[in-house]
Design an enzyme around this catalytic site. Sequence first.
Site, PDB file in Angstrom:
ATOM      1  N   LYS A  23     -15.840  -0.986 -11.294  1.00 48.50           N
ATOM      2  CA  LYS A  23     -14.430  -0.581 -11.365  1.00 48.50           C
ATOM      3  C   LYS A  23     -13.550  -1.549 -10.597  1.00 48.50           C
ATOM      4  CE  LYS A  23     -11.431   2.862  -9.142  1.00 48.50           C
ATOM      5  NZ  LYS A  23     -10.884   1.968  -8.106  1.00 48.50           N
ATOM      6  N   ASN A  24     -13.946  -1.896  -9.376  1.00 56.49           N
ATOM      7  CA  ASN A  24     -13.106  -2.724  -8.519  1.00 56.49           C
ATOM      8  C   ASN A  24     -13.055  -4.174  -8.965  1.00 56.49           C
ATOM      9  OD1 ASN A  24     -12.408  -0.556  -6.924  1.00 56.49           O
ATOM     10  ND2 ASN A  24     -14.041  -0.914  -5.429  1.00 56.49           N
ATOM     11  N   CYS A 117      -5.327   7.377  -5.140  1.00 51.88           N
ATOM     12  CA  CYS A 117      -5.914   8.192  -4.080  1.00 51.88           C
ATOM     13  C   CYS A 117      -5.028   8.209  -2.840  1.00 51.88           C
ATOM     14  CB  CYS A 117      -7.295   7.652  -3.689  1.00 51.88           C
ATOM     15  SG  CYS A 117      -8.616   8.117  -4.791  1.00 51.88           S
ATOM     16  N   ARG A 122      -1.238   1.931   2.241  1.00 53.18           N
ATOM     17  CA  ARG A 122      -1.819   0.652   1.870  1.00 53.18           C
ATOM     18  C   ARG A 122      -0.646  -0.319   1.710  1.00 53.18           C
ATOM     19  NH1 ARG A 122      -6.564   1.644  -2.675  1.00 53.18           N
ATOM     20  NH2 ARG A 122      -7.430   3.533  -1.817  1.00 53.18           N
ATOM     21  N   ASP A 125       2.764  -5.539   2.192  1.00 54.10           N
ATOM     22  CA  ASP A 125       3.512  -6.607   2.839  1.00 54.10           C
ATOM     23  C   ASP A 125       2.817  -7.956   2.715  1.00 54.10           C
ATOM     24  OD1 ASP A 125       1.627  -5.265   4.555  1.00 54.10           O
ATOM     25  OD2 ASP A 125       2.339  -6.486   6.217  1.00 54.10           O
ATOM     26  N   LEU A 126       1.479  -7.964   2.682  1.00 49.40           N
ATOM     27  CA  LEU A 126       0.761  -9.224   2.539  1.00 49.40           C
ATOM     28  C   LEU A 126       1.040  -9.851   1.175  1.00 49.40           C
ATOM     29  CD1 LEU A 126      -2.711  -8.362   4.133  1.00 49.40           C
ATOM     30  CD2 LEU A 126      -0.789  -9.579   5.166  1.00 49.40           C
ATOM     31  N   ASP A 307     -15.942   2.122   0.824  1.00 51.76           N
ATOM     32  CA  ASP A 307     -16.135   2.966  -0.353  1.00 51.76           C
ATOM     33  C   ASP A 307     -17.482   3.697  -0.336  1.00 51.76           C
ATOM     34  OD1 ASP A 307     -13.693   2.433  -1.414  1.00 51.76           O
ATOM     35  OD2 ASP A 307     -14.387   1.082  -2.977  1.00 51.76           O
ATOM     36  N   ARG A 399     -12.055   8.532 -12.122  1.00 46.28           N
ATOM     37  CA  ARG A 399     -11.422   7.235 -11.899  1.00 46.28           C
ATOM     38  C   ARG A 399     -12.447   6.139 -11.683  1.00 46.28           C
ATOM     39  NH1 ARG A 399      -8.942   6.950  -7.086  1.00 46.28           N
ATOM     40  NH2 ARG A 399      -8.407   4.839  -7.736  1.00 46.28           N
TER      41      ARG A 399
END
Length: 420
Positions: A23-24, A117, A122, A125-126, A307, A399
């Site tokens: 998924k990621n 989620c 989170r 800004d980066l 995770d 998800r």
Amino acid sequence: MMSVLKINGGKRLSGEVSVHGAKNSALPVLAATLAAGGKCEIHNCPRLSDVEAAGAILSYLGCRTGWSDGVFSVDSSDVSRCEIPDELMREMRSSIAFLGAMLTRCECVKLSMPGGCELGPRPIDLHIDALGRMGARVEERDGCIIFRRGGRLRGCRVPLSFPSVGATENIMTAASTAKGTTVITNAAREPEISDLADFLNSCGARIGGAGGSTVVIEGVERLHGCIHSVIPDRIEAATYMAAAAITGGSVLLKNVIAEHVMPVVPSFEEMGCVISFCGSDIKIEAPQRLHAVRYIRTMPYPGFPTDAQAIVMACTCRADGSSVFAETIFDSRFRHTAELARMGARIKTDGRIAVVEGVSRLCGAPVAATDLRGAAALVTAGLAAEGTTTVSQLRHLDRGYQDIETALAGLGADIKRTDG
């Protein structure tokens, strides 16, 4: 009526299971197909609600998408919109992954704040700082963020204060067609970063060093479509390892990259499991009663993945002794502990620390998932609990897991999805 999972626990799991695509990895790759400007075929792409949400965003932006024989196709030759509405952004937190790709195609990009989620803030800004360094002008207005560029983005040096996976992915994608060379320092090192770089390079990008702390991207004029296969899901693999461990089972996992799951292996071995590797297969054999894990601290890769924290914690609820977990990545990532307590688990939390005192038995109970990995933890605990566990709020589970109940039933679990 909402679906629930009903689990009659106490069944020892055995057999083999094949791990789906990650998924990621699939989500940033799908976002990056927008930058390709042509047809891409994504193989080993898991069928998840998050993937469907990504497809909906691509379709809204003007891409042609579709499934065929397990392959997700995206043709991004034409982009007709340069904004993502709030209702689509709220479907998944990783929707911010579209930002870098959209800036390769559009001079003005408008996004609402992402959803998904609830794991605490989170901050993006980066992402904003990096793209600002590359020449994008940023404006916040009415709950939206607007990015503008005049001509191509410019390559530059981007030092990250934290090795953010999402920021690294966005910068790599945006820099692929920027003018000049971009150097990311303190880049995220997760396997999904390398997979995205492999995809982009197949599209014609020139990215080196992905998977290390310094990534160098030499911008090219344009990208093109390609065929790419998503890497196996290391968190799904850890979930099936946990299911085997908590039930005292013996399970063979197929389609796994051993290196990617190594960060969780020491914890399973400390619990008393025997783990063996053979090519792309991993076998886990668990003792009848697990041992406690003295200390687990979540860290960016190659450390213990955040995770996997909730999933392994579920195993320690039935272990002999006390286990300590330190969560360093996200706030609010112990929300599953209250639901595990309903099943008889003994867990004390204090800020980012959780102490689990193992019990001899868990009891089935109605529980509700609060987030994706917390949902997997409740399923894991339910496999070993006495009686029936009913897990609701399956939208979280869906998800990140494709047909998890089918896979677990194939290993001998008494589990089925039904209307609640």
